[in-house]
Design an enzyme around this catalytic site. Structure first.
Site, PDB file in Angstrom:
ATOM      1  N   GLY A 279      -8.129  -6.956   3.926  1.00  0.00           N
ATOM      2  CA  GLY A 279      -8.901  -6.903   5.157  1.00  0.00           C
ATOM      3  C   GLY A 279      -8.259  -7.556   6.360  1.00  0.00           C
TER       4      GLY A 279
ATOM      5  CG  HIS B 125     -13.653 -10.372   3.657  1.00  0.00           C
ATOM      6  ND1 HIS B 125     -14.035 -11.638   4.003  1.00  0.00           N
ATOM      7  CD2 HIS B 125     -12.334 -10.273   3.925  1.00  0.00           C
ATOM      8  CE1 HIS B 125     -12.987 -12.273   4.493  1.00  0.00           C
ATOM      9  NE2 HIS B 125     -11.940 -11.458   4.464  1.00  0.00           N
TER      10      HIS B 125
ATOM     11  CE  LYS C 142      -3.653  -0.579   2.522  1.00  0.00           C
ATOM     12  NZ  LYS C 142      -4.206  -0.796   3.875  1.00  0.00           N
TER      13      LYS C 142
ATOM     14  CE1 TYR D  35       9.829 -38.301 -15.468  1.00  0.00           C
ATOM     15  CE2 TYR D  35      11.805 -38.616 -16.798  1.00  0.00           C
ATOM     16  CZ  TYR D  35      10.894 -39.088 -15.860  1.00  0.00           C
ATOM     17  OH  TYR D  35      11.049 -40.329 -15.323  1.00  0.00           O
TER      18      TYR D  35
ATOM     19  N   GLY E  54      11.392 -40.722  -6.410  1.00  0.00           N
ATOM     20  CA  GLY E  54      10.117 -41.034  -5.777  1.00  0.00           C
ATOM     21  C   GLY E  54      10.056 -40.196  -4.516  1.00  0.00           C
ATOM     22  CB  THR E  55       9.692 -36.559  -4.003  1.00  0.00           C
ATOM     23  OG1 THR E  55       8.569 -36.439  -4.858  1.00  0.00           O
ATOM     24  CG2 THR E  55      10.954 -36.153  -4.732  1.00  0.00           C
ATOM     25  CG  ASN E  56       4.780 -39.404  -2.952  1.00  0.00           C
ATOM     26  OD1 ASN E  56       4.899 -38.197  -3.045  1.00  0.00           O
ATOM     27  ND2 ASN E  56       3.914 -40.104  -3.668  1.00  0.00           N
ATOM     28  CG  ASP E  57       8.210 -44.507  -0.540  1.00  0.00           C
ATOM     29  OD1 ASP E  57       7.737 -44.541   0.609  1.00  0.00           O
ATOM     30  OD2 ASP E  57       7.815 -45.233  -1.464  1.00  0.00           O
TER      31      ASP E  57
ATOM     32  CG  MET F 172      -2.878  -6.266   8.388  1.00  0.00           C
ATOM     33  SD  MET F 172      -2.339  -7.501   9.533  1.00  0.00           S
ATOM     34  CE  MET F 172      -0.971  -6.690  10.204  1.00  0.00           C
TER      35      MET F 172
ATOM     36  NE  ARG G  47       1.566 -44.805  -7.498  1.00  0.00           N
ATOM     37  CZ  ARG G  47       1.385 -43.516  -7.753  1.00  0.00           C
ATOM     38  NH1 ARG G  47       0.645 -43.138  -8.776  1.00  0.00           N
ATOM     39  NH2 ARG G  47       1.951 -42.604  -6.979  1.00  0.00           N
TER      40      ARG G  47
ATOM     41  CB  CYS H 130       7.392 -40.390 -10.614  1.00  0.00           C
ATOM     42  SG  CYS H 130       8.225 -41.529  -9.488  1.00  0.00           S
TER      43      CYS H 130
ATOM     44  NE  ARG I  58      -5.230   3.407   3.822  1.00  0.00           N
ATOM     45  CZ  ARG I  58      -5.249   3.595   2.518  1.00  0.00           C
ATOM     46  NH1 ARG I  58      -4.668   4.666   1.995  1.00  0.00           N
ATOM     47  NH2 ARG I  58      -5.822   2.715   1.726  1.00  0.00           N
TER      48      ARG I  58
ATOM     49  NE  ARG J  38       5.916 -48.267  -8.143  1.00  0.00           N
ATOM     50  CZ  ARG J  38       5.324 -47.464  -7.271  1.00  0.00           C
ATOM     51  NH1 ARG J  38       5.995 -46.469  -6.707  1.00  0.00           N
ATOM     52  NH2 ARG J  38       4.045 -47.613  -6.975  1.00  0.00           N
TER      53      ARG J  38
ATOM     54  NE  ARG K 128      -5.809  -4.683  -3.256  1.00  0.00           N
ATOM     55  CZ  ARG K 128      -6.364  -4.780  -2.061  1.00  0.00           C
ATOM     56  NH1 ARG K 128      -5.621  -4.762  -0.992  1.00  0.00           N
ATOM     57  NH2 ARG K 128      -7.657  -4.897  -1.934  1.00  0.00           N
TER      58      ARG K 128
ATOM     59  CD  GLU L  97      10.974 -45.559  -4.016  1.00  0.00           C
ATOM     60  OE1 GLU L  97       9.954 -44.908  -3.786  1.00  0.00           O
ATOM     61  OE2 GLU L  97      10.962 -46.641  -4.622  1.00  0.00           O
TER      62      GLU L  97
ATOM     63  CB  SER M 222      12.036 -41.857 -11.639  1.00  0.00           C
ATOM     64  OG  SER M 222      10.870 -41.142 -11.336  1.00  0.00           O
TER      65      SER M 222
HETATM   66  P1  ADP Z   1      -7.552  -2.336   3.713  1.00  0.00           P
HETATM   67  O1  ADP Z   1      -6.118  -2.715   3.708  1.00  0.00           O
HETATM   68  O2  ADP Z   1      -8.386  -3.190   4.575  1.00  0.00           O
HETATM   69  O3  ADP Z   1      -8.094  -2.123   2.352  1.00  0.00           O
HETATM   70  P2  ADP Z   1      -7.227   0.506   3.920  1.00  0.00           P
HETATM   71  O4  ADP Z   1      -6.070   1.000   4.679  1.00  0.00           O
HETATM   72  O5  ADP Z   1      -7.109   0.517   2.451  1.00  0.00           O
HETATM   73  O6  ADP Z   1      -7.600  -0.933   4.455  1.00  0.00           O
HETATM   74  O7  ADP Z   1      -8.447   1.351   4.358  1.00  0.00           O
HETATM   75  C1  ADP Z   1      -9.747   0.979   4.034  1.00  0.00           C
HETATM   76  C2  ADP Z   1     -10.504   2.141   3.528  1.00  0.00           C
HETATM   77  O8  ADP Z   1     -10.486   3.202   4.424  1.00  0.00           O
HETATM   78  C3  ADP Z   1      -9.982   2.739   2.241  1.00  0.00           C
HETATM   79  O9  ADP Z   1     -10.413   2.043   1.117  1.00  0.00           O
HETATM   80  C4  ADP Z   1     -10.609   4.094   2.274  1.00  0.00           C
HETATM   81  O10 ADP Z   1     -11.927   4.034   1.818  1.00  0.00           O
HETATM   82  C5  ADP Z   1     -10.600   4.412   3.732  1.00  0.00           C
HETATM   83  N1  ADP Z   1      -9.472   5.295   4.027  1.00  0.00           N
HETATM   84  C6  ADP Z   1      -8.233   4.951   4.423  1.00  0.00           C
HETATM   85  N2  ADP Z   1      -7.462   6.049   4.554  1.00  0.00           N
HETATM   86  C7  ADP Z   1      -8.238   7.088   4.210  1.00  0.00           C
HETATM   87  C8  ADP Z   1      -8.017   8.493   4.141  1.00  0.00           C
HETATM   88  N3  ADP Z   1      -6.850   9.026   4.422  1.00  0.00           N
HETATM   89  N4  ADP Z   1      -9.038   9.271   3.746  1.00  0.00           N
HETATM   90  C9  ADP Z   1     -10.233   8.709   3.454  1.00  0.00           C
HETATM   91  N5  ADP Z   1     -10.507   7.420   3.514  1.00  0.00           N
HETATM   92  C10 ADP Z   1      -9.511   6.600   3.889  1.00  0.00           C
HETATM   93 MG    MG Z   2       7.972 -45.457  -3.451  1.00  0.00          MG
HETATM   94 MG    MG Z   3      -7.617  -0.895   1.094  1.00  0.00          MG
END
Ligand code: ADP
Ligand code: MG
Ligand code: MG
Length: 909
Positions: free
Chosen positions: A106, A469, A27, A880, A795-798, A108, A591, A860, A97, A647, A347, A774, A793
């Site tokens: 979502g 989410h 971010k 292979y 035989g990575t399981n064994d 953190m 086999r 294998c 953030r 085999r 992103r 193996e 070959s």
């Molecule tokens: P996450 O990583 O969960 O997406 P963000 O840090 O992106 O969390 O924050 C979630 C939301 O909070 C953003 O999409 C935005 O809508 C709002 N937000 C975060 N910082 C600001 C800011 N400086 N001004 C306005 N809205 C913000």
């Molecule tokens: Mg074997």
């Molecule tokens: Mg965000």
């Protein structure tokens, strides 16, 4: 800490860049990048991930001068905005953030409007003249701070969020469902009630001092790196714990100031289908997570064009700047404050397998990227989705016709899922554990639900949009997902959901179609995907299939770049056909024991095992010979000139004996051998540790006639098919060799039989004799073994079992704990242990090729279909990898990626 820990951005300039994700998190790095390319980003600064690691390592203390540096970075924001943090007249508000290196949607928590208190709110009201907005912002701060920093959360799985309950009560009192209907006075009440709830439940007060809020929030972000849901998410996505998270502190812009304000999220292309269209959702007069949390169901982005064409235009311009700059589909977050657009995040967007394929192929056509980049952009596992079934159209139509359609939501994650309804994540996991297929139904999902979502076949939510989410995480997991299905009335306490007058209870079956959004009562049959229909079922579709066309293109590119060969593990002609259709270039493991079970073969096998002497065994083996020969004829006819590694018998013989009393009686009846004798023989064959017992080449050494029969079946089959005009390339592989003498004894049998058959039938057959590696001893003595073996070959399981001293079948009781405590980073049976097992492989490759430079080496074990392990095999220069038929396309793509990555590395050296 010597190096810089704080990176500012704002006013068109930034200290950071997009490629500084390690320090700034995704971010922070992209906020800096967007600032640098002139996009409108509110000013702020990023605290580097190193501070997080320091903080966690030093039990919550901070590096020297850290606080001083934060405050001076804050002053920069103050200068750029003309506001002051904590100022009673003109307060600067900031958001706190989190942002790790890899995006963790979502995971953190974000805190908005920090800096508000009972005094500064007067300043905000004075400045904006908007009391409702000010109290809405304040109640959000208290709510988020109370939750994230102070820890006021729901207690049990059926509980609702305590703050949301208070809001709901308030709405009920006001007779509304809509949070926008709450007045300034209502919101003012909420602030008081929230504060009282915090005091009542936690015995502490919400802090009024803005700087105290600031330190509290920063510390909470650091700590959240170690919370359960972050740990669970990291585990699912292989994100190492030592990365840490960055913290972004950023001036607030406000989407909740009125009707010319709003907030939204968008994808520069459709994340479900990949279509080249701007795809987003937004809410007027809203802030922060409102859109993704599913508080209200958001509006599609084009609706913005109707009311504010100007804002819509600003967005489209940003879209095109971003796509040209990043050359990939972007997932953006934005806020509109009184008609002006601000970008808050960008992103690379998560996408379904379908979308990943389409975007990559389209971007090559648009000349934004090269085929190499397209190949690198698609996660190999995502190809699974293209191979995934859809509902049988007829059956679905008739189900809908007979009124079984319950509702329709948004089609957030394609595919077809049928399962029993559960209403919370813990149950989803538990039911799944019992072997049930479940559909997880929630009002909305939150990061706490991740493990349950992973356990479910499909996910259905009542609220939230395409960017909620549930949709985001579901897509990433490749889950079938339907969201925003507003018609559903979900009641957690009674574990029911109802639509109109129909009720679905926990445990009832439903079917959801993630490609159309349909929710249907009961179970539905599914049907193979386009790719499978065309390639495997050999159907001619009435309409051209774009998915198939793009899939073919991707596979062609992959084949051009990869250096590893791709073979398959198959032991029946139909499996071979599937694998060849998916692009397998040979069989890496056939086999032979799988052929011993079918029909009345098992009787002959049992007769052989129970025989008293060699004559008896040979009599039984003579019955097996023609059957085994037929099997190989079938396989050779499909595989044609492609190499086929077969085999010799591997599992302990008692696996073939009957288990139940009834079976034993039946066997006794059929064979005429008295029951007592069978039991006696069985107890004699009992082993304490069959994995290390009488198995592998040890069988053929004690009973050479078994190897002889198998070799005869192979060469006679080869001779038959060769006479049909196909050049056959059998490769006979001796399992579980640890000593060269073992291989020598078996090899001699194979070569003698080969000569005999070729002489009898007057044919020439080119064949190889090789061994599996193996056992650690085989790896360590590979130079010696290669004097005889024409191929290896792994035989990575064994090899994993024997290297780690760990029985796969007995590991269930402790492996989960090992993973949980990070003793193992990954399940070594899924992803190759590069250091230990891989170390032995390295020794064997080097030593083997020293003796025999042209030694053919493959793998294998189950790892042959695992992209990360494939990458390791490529780095060892294996010839292979071999995997199950349906993983062949995945292996082709993974092999291409490995080759491209290796080439890049070489270039950068
Ligand atoms: P996450 O990583 O969960 O997406 P963000 O840090 O992106 O969390 O924050 C979630 C939301 O909070 C953003 O999409 C935005 O809508 C709002 N937000 C975060 N910082 C600001 C800011 N400086 N001004 C306005 N809205 C913000
Ligand atoms: Mg074997
Ligand atoms: Mg965000």
């Amino acid at each position: 800490m010597k190096q810089r820990t704080i990176y500012s951005f704002g006013g068109g300039k930034a200290d950071g860049r997009a490629d500084m994700k390690e320090l700034l998190g995704g971010k922070g790095a992209n906020l800096a990048e967007m600032t640098n390319i002139g996009l409108p980003v509110p000013p702020g600064f990023t605290i580097s991930t190193e501070v997080c690691n320091y903080f966690l390592k030093h039990h919550g203390s901070l590096p020297k001068d850290f606080k001083k540096n934060v405050l001076s970075a804050l002053q920069k924001i103050e200068r750029l905005t003309g506001k002051k943090f904590g100022d009673p007249k003109n307060p600067l508000l900031v958001s706190i953030r989190s942002g790790a290196r890899a995006s963790m949607p979502g995971m953190m928590d974000t805190i908005l409007n920090l800096g508000l208190n009972d005094v500064t709110i007067q300043g905000l009201i004075g400045k904006t003249g908007n009391e409702r907005f000010a109290y809405d912002s304040y109640r959000r701060l208290v709510q988020m701070y109370g939750d994230v920093v102070m820890g006021l959360k729901p207690v049990s799985k059926d509980d609702r969020d305590p703050f949301e309950l208070i809001i709901e009560r308030k709405k009920e009192n006001r007779g509304t469902h809509n949070d926008t209907d709450l007045t300034a006075a209502d919101l003012h009440d909420l602030v008081r009630e929230f504060q009282a709830e915090i005091r009542h439940k936690l015995g502490k007060d919400f802090p009024q001092d803005p700087t105290e809020q600031l330190w509290g929030a920063i510390g909470a972000v650091f700590n959240s790196w170690m919370n359960d849901r972050a740990i669970a998410y990291r585990k699912l996505n292989d994100i190492p714990a030592h990365w840490g998270t960055a913290v972004n502190v950023q001036a607030m812009v406000f989407g909740n100031m009125g009707d010319d304000c709003g907030t939204g999220v968008a994808f520069t292309r459709n994340p479900a289908t990949g279509e080249n269209e701007f795809y987003g959702e937004f809410l007027f007069n809203a802030q922060g997570e409102d859109v993704v949390a599913g508080v209200r169901t958001p509006l599609a982005i084009h609706r913005l064009a109707e009311r504010y064409p100007d804002i819509h235009k600003q967005l489209l311009k940003v879209r095109s700047i971003l796509e040209r700059h990043y050359r990939d589909m972007q997932d953006v977050e934005f806020t509109i404050e009184q008609g002006k657009l601000y970008m808050l995040q960008t992103r690379n967007g998560k996408r379904t397998g379908f979308a990943a394929l389409r975007i990559a192929v389209d971007m090559v056509d648009e000349r934004l990227i090269k085929p190499e980049e397209a190949v690198l952009r698609i996660e190999p596992e995502q190809l699974n989705q293209l191979l995934r079934p859809v509902f049988d159209y007829q059956e679905k139509t008739s189900a809908i016709g007979s009124g079984r359609m319950l509702a329709k939501g948004l089609n957030a994650g394609p595919g077809a899922a049928t399962g029993r309804v559960v209403f919370n994540a813990a149950d989803a996991e538990e039911w799944r554990h019992r072997g049930e297929r479940v559909v997880l139904v929630r009002i909305e999902t939150s990061p706490e639900d991740i493990k349950g979502m992973n356990a479910a076949e499909g996910i259905l939510t009542a609220r939230g949009g395409m960017t909620s989410h549930a949709a985001l995480v579901g897509r990433q997991m490749g889950k079938v997902c339907v969201v925003g299905c507003g018609a559903l009335n979900i009641d957690y306490p009674s574990r029911t959901m109802s639509v109109a007058n129909r009720t679905v209870r926990e445990g009832d079956y439903i079917s959801i179609d993630g490609s159309t959004g349909e929710v249907i009562e009961g179970q539905l049959k599914t049907k193979p995907s386009d790719v499978v229909r065309i390639l495997i079922e050999k159907e001619t579709l009435s309409e051209p299939s774009p998915v198939f066309t793009m899939f073919t293109k991707l596979m062609q590119w992959s084949d051009k770049f990869r250096t590893l060969g791709i073979r398959t593990n198959a032991d029946q002609p139909d499996q071979c056909e599937v694998a060849v259709a998916f692009g397998a270039e040979g069989i890496g493991l056939c086999r032979t024991e799988h052929m011993f079970f079918g029909g009345d073969r098992i009787d002959a096998v049992r007769e052989m095992i129970l025989a008293d002497d060699e004559t008896g065994r040979r009599r039984a083996l003579a019955k097996l010979l023609p059957m085994q020969r037929e099997d190989f004829v079938g396989i050779f006819r499909v595989m044609k000139e492609r190499p086929v590694t077969i085999r010799t018998l591997d599992p302990p013989l008692h696996e073939f004996l009957p288990h139940t009393d009834k079976e034993i009686e039946q066997l006794s009846g059929k064979s005429g051998i008295p029951k007592e004798k069978i039991l006696q023989r069985m107890s004699k064959m009992h082993e304490f540790n069959p994995m290390l017992g009488h198995r592998g080449c040890r069988l053929g050494i004690v009973y050479p006639e078994i190897t002889e029969m198998q070799a005869r079946a192979i060469f006679q089959a080869a001779s038959i098919v060769k006479k049909e005009g196909i050049d056959i390339h059998p490769e006979i592989m001796i399992p579980l060799v640890g000593y060269i003498n073992e291989l020598q004894q078996q090899e001699q049998i194979v070569r003698r039989v080969a000569e005999e058959v070729c002489a009898e039938d007057d044919v020439k057959i080119k064949y190889l004799v090789g061994t599996m590696i193996e056992l650690p001893r085989a790896a360590v003595t590979a130079d010696e073994i290669a004097t005889l073996a024409e191929f290896f070959s792994f035989g990575t399981n064994d090899l994993t079992q024997t290297t780690l001293g760990l029985s796969r079948d007995d590991s269930a009781s402790f492996l989960p704990s090992y993973l949980e405590h990070g003793i193992f980073e990954q399940d070594p049976f899924q992803t190759l242990d590069r250091v230990g097992v891989g170390g032995l492989m390295k020794i064997a490759v080097t030593a083997g090729r020293k003796t025999r430079p042209a030694l053919k080496i493959g793998i294998c074990g189950e790892h042959g279909g695992d992209p990360k392990s494939i990458e390791f095999c490529a780095s060892l220069n294996l010839n292979y990898v071999s995997c199950s038929p349906y993983r062949v396309p995945i292996a082709r793509l993974a092999a291409a990626q490995s080759a491209l990555k290796q080439a890049r590395k070489r270039k950068s050296r």
